[in-house]
Design a protein around this motif. Structure first.
Motif, PDB file in Angstrom:
ATOM      1  N   ARG A 163      56.552  41.294  89.542  1.00 30.30           N
ATOM      2  CA  ARG A 163      57.673  42.098  90.025  1.00 30.30           C
ATOM      3  C   ARG A 163      58.184  43.023  88.909  1.00 30.30           C
ATOM      4  NH1 ARG A 163      59.943  38.572  92.455  1.00 30.30           N
ATOM      5  NH2 ARG A 163      59.867  39.169  94.647  1.00 30.30           N
ATOM      6  N   ARG A 164      58.433  44.309  89.254  1.00 30.74           N
ATOM      7  CA  ARG A 164      58.948  45.272  88.280  1.00 30.74           C
ATOM      8  C   ARG A 164      60.346  45.758  88.649  1.00 30.74           C
ATOM      9  NH1 ARG A 164      54.749  49.421  85.678  1.00 30.74           N
ATOM     10  NH2 ARG A 164      56.399  49.274  84.125  1.00 30.74           N
ATOM     11  N   GLN A 165      60.620  45.909  89.964  1.00 32.92           N
ATOM     12  CA  GLN A 165      61.920  46.431  90.381  1.00 32.92           C
ATOM     13  C   GLN A 165      62.215  46.026  91.821  1.00 32.92           C
ATOM     14  OE1 GLN A 165      62.136  50.709  90.619  1.00 32.92           O
ATOM     15  NE2 GLN A 165      64.353  50.771  90.287  1.00 32.92           N
ATOM     16  N   THR A 166      63.484  45.739  92.083  1.00 32.80           N
ATOM     17  CA  THR A 166      63.918  45.400  93.438  1.00 32.80           C
ATOM     18  C   THR A 166      64.752  46.536  94.001  1.00 32.80           C
ATOM     19  OG1 THR A 166      63.952  43.032  92.925  1.00 32.80           O
ATOM     20  CG2 THR A 166      65.219  43.753  94.846  1.00 32.80           C
ATOM     21  N   LEU A 167      64.369  47.011  95.196  1.00 32.76           N
ATOM     22  CA  LEU A 167      65.116  48.070  95.886  1.00 32.76           C
ATOM     23  C   LEU A 167      65.749  47.491  97.149  1.00 32.76           C
ATOM     24  CD1 LEU A 167      62.459  50.949  95.645  1.00 32.76           C
ATOM     25  CD2 LEU A 167      64.378  50.527  94.098  1.00 32.76           C
TER      26      LEU A 167
END
Length: 308
Positions: free
Chosen positions: A236-240
């Motif tokens: 995981r790199r980023q949560t939108l």
């Protein structure tokens, strides 16, 4: 270097009253000055030399006579027309050499230099049977420099950008590493498409997309509805709000290779161009000699044109 004993000193008042360089009439172009009337030069360097001859008229009898004999021979129309035709194709070598030695010469300057040198064999051929001493001396001091022509021809692209940092300066086939890096960079879209298609089949997520931004680089974007299908090797790199962004070891390696290639291309092109420019710069003496001889030839041919 000028020796005051070699020429007549003309003060500013004399130059003005005799209208040597500038006309006293309302003539912004100065075509009614002496220089305006007799300047038929076809190169910038020839024009500057003729101007200097008028500002500093020679008082050396031998120099005056050798010039006169050269002008007399150049009044022969076929020889003069041939020389002037070739000179029109030659750039301002004096200015090019100046930029070369200041380290500001651009790829287009090197091409202009190469194209100018390509005219030299024809010029020397035209001068091969001249009889006047000055024209013979000039011919001996006009160098063809085939090695420089060959170097620029095989290294610099036909239409390089003004700024070397924009890329595309070095010709394809000149440097193996550069060609390989360009191949990697060029195949980015194709690689993205194939990688994306492979991951869609592997995960069963048809809406999976690979995207890029300057902050995170390349990443895999999966909608919240399909998060349950995310493979375990995804990081995981980023949560939108409506999606999650991931990466994989393979994508990381590929990203480093692509971004590294683009940076390396810029640096390598700059290094190669500076090396090429340095090699051309090593021929400064021959280039200066050639420029001076061509300027003299242009000035003499201009006087011969007026004489004829």
């Amino acid at each position: 270097f000028f020796d005051i004993a070699d020429f007549m000193t003309l003060d500013a008042v004399t130059l003005k009253n005799l209208e040597i360089i500038e006309s006293n009439r309302n003539d912004r172009s100065n075509k009614r000055s002496l220089l305006g009337v007799i300047d038929k030069t076809v190169t910038g360097m020839g024009g500057r030399l003729l101007r200097s001859w008028l500002l500093r008229p020679s008082v050396k009898r031998s120099e005056i006579q050798t010039r006169l004999l050269a002008v007399s021979e150049l009044t022969e129309s076929i020889l003069r027309d041939r020389i002037r035709f070739l000179l029109k194709e030659i750039s301002d070598l004096e200015r090019l050499v100046g930029r070369l030695n200041l380290g500001t010469a651009t790829p287009r300057d090197l091409l202009a230099l190469k194209n100018s040198l390509s005219m030299i064999p024809k010029l020397n051929s035209s001068l091969s049977k001249v009889k006047s001493v000055l024209l013979k001396v000039l011919s001996e001091n006009i160098f063809e420099m085939p090695d420089i022509q060959a170097l620029v021809s095989k290294s610099i692209a036909d239409e390089p950008p003004l700024n070397i940092n924009n890329g595309g300066v070095i010709r394809k086939g000149f440097h193996d590493e550069l060609d390989e890096l360009r191949k990697i960079s060029k195949n980015v879209k194709q690689t993205i498409a194939s990688f994306e298609e492979r991951e869609r089949k592997r995960t069963g997520i048809n809406s999976l997309h690979i995207k890029f931004n300057k902050v995170f680089g390349y990443f895999i974007e999966i909608s919240k509805a399909n998060l349950s299908l995310t493979p375990k090797d995804y990081e995981r790199r980023q949560t939108l709000t409506n999606a999650e962004r991931f990466t994989t070891p393979e994508l990381k390696n590929w990203e480093n290779k692509v971004l590294g290639a683009e940076e390396r291309i810029k640096n390598l092109e700059a290094e190669l161009f500076k090396e090429i420019r340095s090699k051309v710069q090593n021929e400064t003496k021959k280039l200066q000699s050639t420029a001076r001889a061509l300027a003299t030839l242009d000035s003499l041919a201009s006087l011969a044109e007026i004489a004829a």
